[in-house]
Design a protein around this motif. Sequence first.
Motif, PDB file in Angstrom:
ATOM      1  N   GLU A  97       0.829  -1.204   0.000  1.00 50.94           N
ATOM      2  CA  GLU A  97       0.000   0.000   0.000  1.00 50.94           C
ATOM      3  C   GLU A  97       0.865   1.255   0.000  1.00 50.94           C
ATOM      4  O   GLU A  97       0.585   2.227  -0.726  1.00 50.94           O
ATOM      5  CB  GLU A  97      -0.919  -0.004   1.227  1.00 50.94           C
ATOM      6  CG  GLU A  97      -1.897   1.168   1.273  1.00 50.94           C
ATOM      7  CD  GLU A  97      -2.770   1.116   2.510  1.00 50.94           C
ATOM      8  OE1 GLU A  97      -3.977   1.405   2.394  1.00 50.94           O
ATOM      9  OE2 GLU A  97      -2.245   0.799   3.603  1.00 50.94           O
ATOM     10  N   LEU A  98       1.936   1.241   0.788  1.00 54.41           N
ATOM     11  CA  LEU A  98       2.846   2.383   0.856  1.00 54.41           C
ATOM     12  C   LEU A  98       3.570   2.568  -0.477  1.00 54.41           C
ATOM     13  O   LEU A  98       3.734   3.700  -0.950  1.00 54.41           O
ATOM     14  CB  LEU A  98       3.852   2.189   1.991  1.00 54.41           C
ATOM     15  CG  LEU A  98       4.684   3.411   2.388  1.00 54.41           C
ATOM     16  CD1 LEU A  98       3.774   4.532   2.879  1.00 54.41           C
ATOM     17  CD2 LEU A  98       5.700   3.039   3.468  1.00 54.41           C
ATOM     18  N   TYR A 139       3.630   5.878  -3.255  1.00 51.79           N
ATOM     19  CA  TYR A 139       4.795   6.510  -3.878  1.00 51.79           C
ATOM     20  C   TYR A 139       4.711   6.459  -5.399  1.00 51.79           C
ATOM     21  O   TYR A 139       5.122   7.404  -6.084  1.00 51.79           O
ATOM     22  CB  TYR A 139       6.080   5.849  -3.390  1.00 51.79           C
ATOM     23  CG  TYR A 139       6.310   5.997  -1.896  1.00 51.79           C
ATOM     24  CD1 TYR A 139       5.959   7.174  -1.236  1.00 51.79           C
ATOM     25  CD2 TYR A 139       6.860   4.967  -1.143  1.00 51.79           C
ATOM     26  CE1 TYR A 139       6.143   7.317   0.125  1.00 51.79           C
ATOM     27  CE2 TYR A 139       7.056   5.101   0.225  1.00 51.79           C
ATOM     28  CZ  TYR A 139       6.691   6.279   0.843  1.00 51.79           C
ATOM     29  OH  TYR A 139       6.883   6.413   2.197  1.00 51.79           O
ATOM     30  N   GLN A 140       4.159   5.377  -5.922  1.00 59.05           N
ATOM     31  CA  GLN A 140       3.979   5.273  -7.372  1.00 59.05           C
ATOM     32  C   GLN A 140       3.027   6.347  -7.876  1.00 59.05           C
ATOM     33  O   GLN A 140       3.244   6.960  -8.923  1.00 59.05           O
ATOM     34  CB  GLN A 140       3.450   3.891  -7.741  1.00 59.05           C
ATOM     35  CG  GLN A 140       4.462   2.761  -7.576  1.00 59.05           C
ATOM     36  CD  GLN A 140       3.882   1.417  -7.968  1.00 59.05           C
ATOM     37  OE1 GLN A 140       3.286   1.277  -9.037  1.00 59.05           O
ATOM     38  NE2 GLN A 140       4.059   0.422  -7.113  1.00 59.05           N
ATOM     39  N   GLN A 141       1.950   6.588  -7.126  1.00 58.85           N
ATOM     40  CA  GLN A 141       0.978   7.600  -7.522  1.00 58.85           C
ATOM     41  C   GLN A 141       1.580   9.006  -7.495  1.00 58.85           C
ATOM     42  O   GLN A 141       1.091   9.917  -8.171  1.00 58.85           O
ATOM     43  CB  GLN A 141      -0.242   7.545  -6.593  1.00 58.85           C
ATOM     44  CG  GLN A 141      -1.067   6.274  -6.758  1.00 58.85           C
ATOM     45  CD  GLN A 141      -2.133   6.127  -5.681  1.00 58.85           C
ATOM     46  OE1 GLN A 141      -2.304   7.009  -4.838  1.00 58.85           O
ATOM     47  NE2 GLN A 141      -2.855   5.022  -5.710  1.00 58.85           N
ATOM     48  N   ARG A 142       2.663   9.146  -6.751  1.00 59.99           N
ATOM     49  CA  ARG A 142       3.343  10.443  -6.689  1.00 59.99           C
ATOM     50  C   ARG A 142       4.428  10.567  -7.754  1.00 59.99           C
ATOM     51  O   ARG A 142       5.137  11.576  -7.800  1.00 59.99           O
ATOM     52  CB  ARG A 142       3.957  10.639  -5.295  1.00 59.99           C
ATOM     53  CG  ARG A 142       2.919  10.756  -4.189  1.00 59.99           C
ATOM     54  CD  ARG A 142       3.566  10.885  -2.841  1.00 59.99           C
ATOM     55  NE  ARG A 142       2.567  10.954  -1.767  1.00 59.99           N
ATOM     56  CZ  ARG A 142       2.863  10.978  -0.466  1.00 59.99           C
ATOM     57  NH1 ARG A 142       4.135  10.962  -0.082  1.00 59.99           N
ATOM     58  NH2 ARG A 142       1.899  11.026   0.433  1.00 59.99           N
ATOM     59  N   GLY A 143       4.564   9.525  -8.576  1.00 59.61           N
ATOM     60  CA  GLY A 143       5.507   9.608  -9.691  1.00 59.61           C
ATOM     61  C   GLY A 143       6.767   8.792  -9.564  1.00 59.61           C
ATOM     62  O   GLY A 143       7.647   8.869 -10.433  1.00 59.61           O
ATOM     63  N   ASP A 177       2.822   9.407   5.318  1.00 62.50           N
ATOM     64  CA  ASP A 177       2.534   9.354   3.885  1.00 62.50           C
ATOM     65  C   ASP A 177       1.149   8.808   3.535  1.00 62.50           C
ATOM     66  O   ASP A 177       0.645   9.071   2.447  1.00 62.50           O
ATOM     67  CB  ASP A 177       3.599   8.517   3.169  1.00 62.50           C
ATOM     68  CG  ASP A 177       4.973   9.153   3.251  1.00 62.50           C
ATOM     69  OD1 ASP A 177       5.039  10.392   3.189  1.00 62.50           O
ATOM     70  OD2 ASP A 177       5.974   8.427   3.395  1.00 62.50           O
ATOM     71  N   GLU A 178       0.523   8.049   4.427  1.00 68.64           N
ATOM     72  CA  GLU A 178      -0.811   7.539   4.145  1.00 68.64           C
ATOM     73  C   GLU A 178      -1.894   8.387   4.813  1.00 68.64           C
ATOM     74  O   GLU A 178      -2.893   8.745   4.187  1.00 68.64           O
ATOM     75  CB  GLU A 178      -0.929   6.084   4.636  1.00 68.64           C
ATOM     76  CG  GLU A 178      -2.301   5.473   4.362  1.00 68.64           C
ATOM     77  CD  GLU A 178      -2.455   4.071   4.936  1.00 68.64           C
ATOM     78  OE1 GLU A 178      -3.585   3.573   4.963  1.00 68.64           O
ATOM     79  OE2 GLU A 178      -1.436   3.485   5.374  1.00 68.64           O
ATOM     80  N   ILE A 179      -1.677   8.707   6.103  1.00 70.10           N
ATOM     81  CA  ILE A 179      -2.691   9.443   6.854  1.00 70.10           C
ATOM     82  C   ILE A 179      -2.452  10.948   6.800  1.00 70.10           C
ATOM     83  O   ILE A 179      -3.391  11.737   6.836  1.00 70.10           O
ATOM     84  CB  ILE A 179      -2.722   8.964   8.317  1.00 70.10           C
ATOM     85  CG1 ILE A 179      -2.873   7.443   8.382  1.00 70.10           C
ATOM     86  CG2 ILE A 179      -3.866   9.630   9.080  1.00 70.10           C
ATOM     87  CD1 ILE A 179      -2.768   6.882   9.779  1.00 70.10           C
ATOM     88  N   GLY A 180      -1.176  11.335   6.718  1.00 69.37           N
ATOM     89  CA  GLY A 180      -0.858  12.756   6.660  1.00 69.37           C
ATOM     90  C   GLY A 180      -0.691  13.415   8.017  1.00 69.37           C
ATOM     91  O   GLY A 180      -0.937  14.611   8.180  1.00 69.37           O
ATOM     92  N   ILE A 181      -0.274  12.624   9.025  1.00 70.79           N
ATOM     93  CA  ILE A 181      -0.054  13.185  10.361  1.00 70.79           C
ATOM     94  C   ILE A 181       1.306  12.747  10.876  1.00 70.79           C
ATOM     95  O   ILE A 181       1.973  11.908  10.267  1.00 70.79           O
ATOM     96  CB  ILE A 181      -1.143  12.728  11.363  1.00 70.79           C
ATOM     97  CG1 ILE A 181      -1.112  11.199  11.527  1.00 70.79           C
ATOM     98  CG2 ILE A 181      -2.512  13.204  10.924  1.00 70.79           C
ATOM     99  CD1 ILE A 181      -2.079  10.689  12.580  1.00 70.79           C
ATOM    100  N   SER A 182       1.710  13.317  11.996  1.00 68.55           N
ATOM    101  CA  SER A 182       2.964  12.939  12.622  1.00 68.55           C
ATOM    102  C   SER A 182       2.699  11.950  13.743  1.00 68.55           C
ATOM    103  O   SER A 182       1.723  12.081  14.480  1.00 68.55           O
ATOM    104  CB  SER A 182       3.666  14.178  13.198  1.00 68.55           C
ATOM    105  OG  SER A 182       4.753  13.808  14.006  1.00 68.55           O
TER     106      SER A 182
END
Length: 229
Positions: A97-98, A102-106, A131-136
């Motif tokens: 999934e991760l 990254y693939q979707q980001r190029g 990178d998936e949820i967008g939090i720290s």
Amino acid sequence: MSHHEIHRSNRVGWLRASVLGANDGIVSTASLIIGVAAASTSHESILLAGVAGLVAGAMSMAAGEYVSVSSQSDTEKADLVLERKSLEEDFGFEQRELAEIYQQRGVEPRLAQQVAEQLMEHDALGAHARDEIGISVDGDARPIQAAFSSAGSFVVGAALPLGMAWLAPVNLLIVIVALSSLVFLVLLGSVAARAGGASIISGAIRVTFWGALAMALTAGVGRVFGVVA
């Protein structure tokens, strides 16, 4: 020759809270003072209303920020619990999934897979949180700090028109408080825009327009009810 860029995105959190608190302090207190003064009450009553508005507003800002940031923190913690459980139950799926993210980001598929593997070996939960949820993973939400910062900036903002009302003679109080508050709002909008790297003129106009509208409407209400009384 070194190349150094100054990014301001990291200022968004504290800048938003500070500007919001100070802006609310100036606008709400000035509007309250002008509204009460427009109803033709005594100087003491006007100042009492201003002080009450300052205290009530500061507490309201503190409570609002605390509840808001606490809710954000609770949501982030719940998401991290779910993500940690998913990693324990199906590590391979989470890795794929991760890599897809990254693939979707190029990123090229094979390299994306390698990056996902290495990052998850180092800190699997941190990689997915970021990178998936967008939090720290550490969490940036600090309810107590947000509450005190918001209340403090409100008090500073509210003290400005309140101080002018205290110094101004009754017959010129509305004009002096209104004009000085507009000046304070221009300065606040300019400083906030400068700190955020935005247009100073746009920032000043945006803050001043809404402040002037609030004061005008409140003065109208005070005048109407003062006449009716």
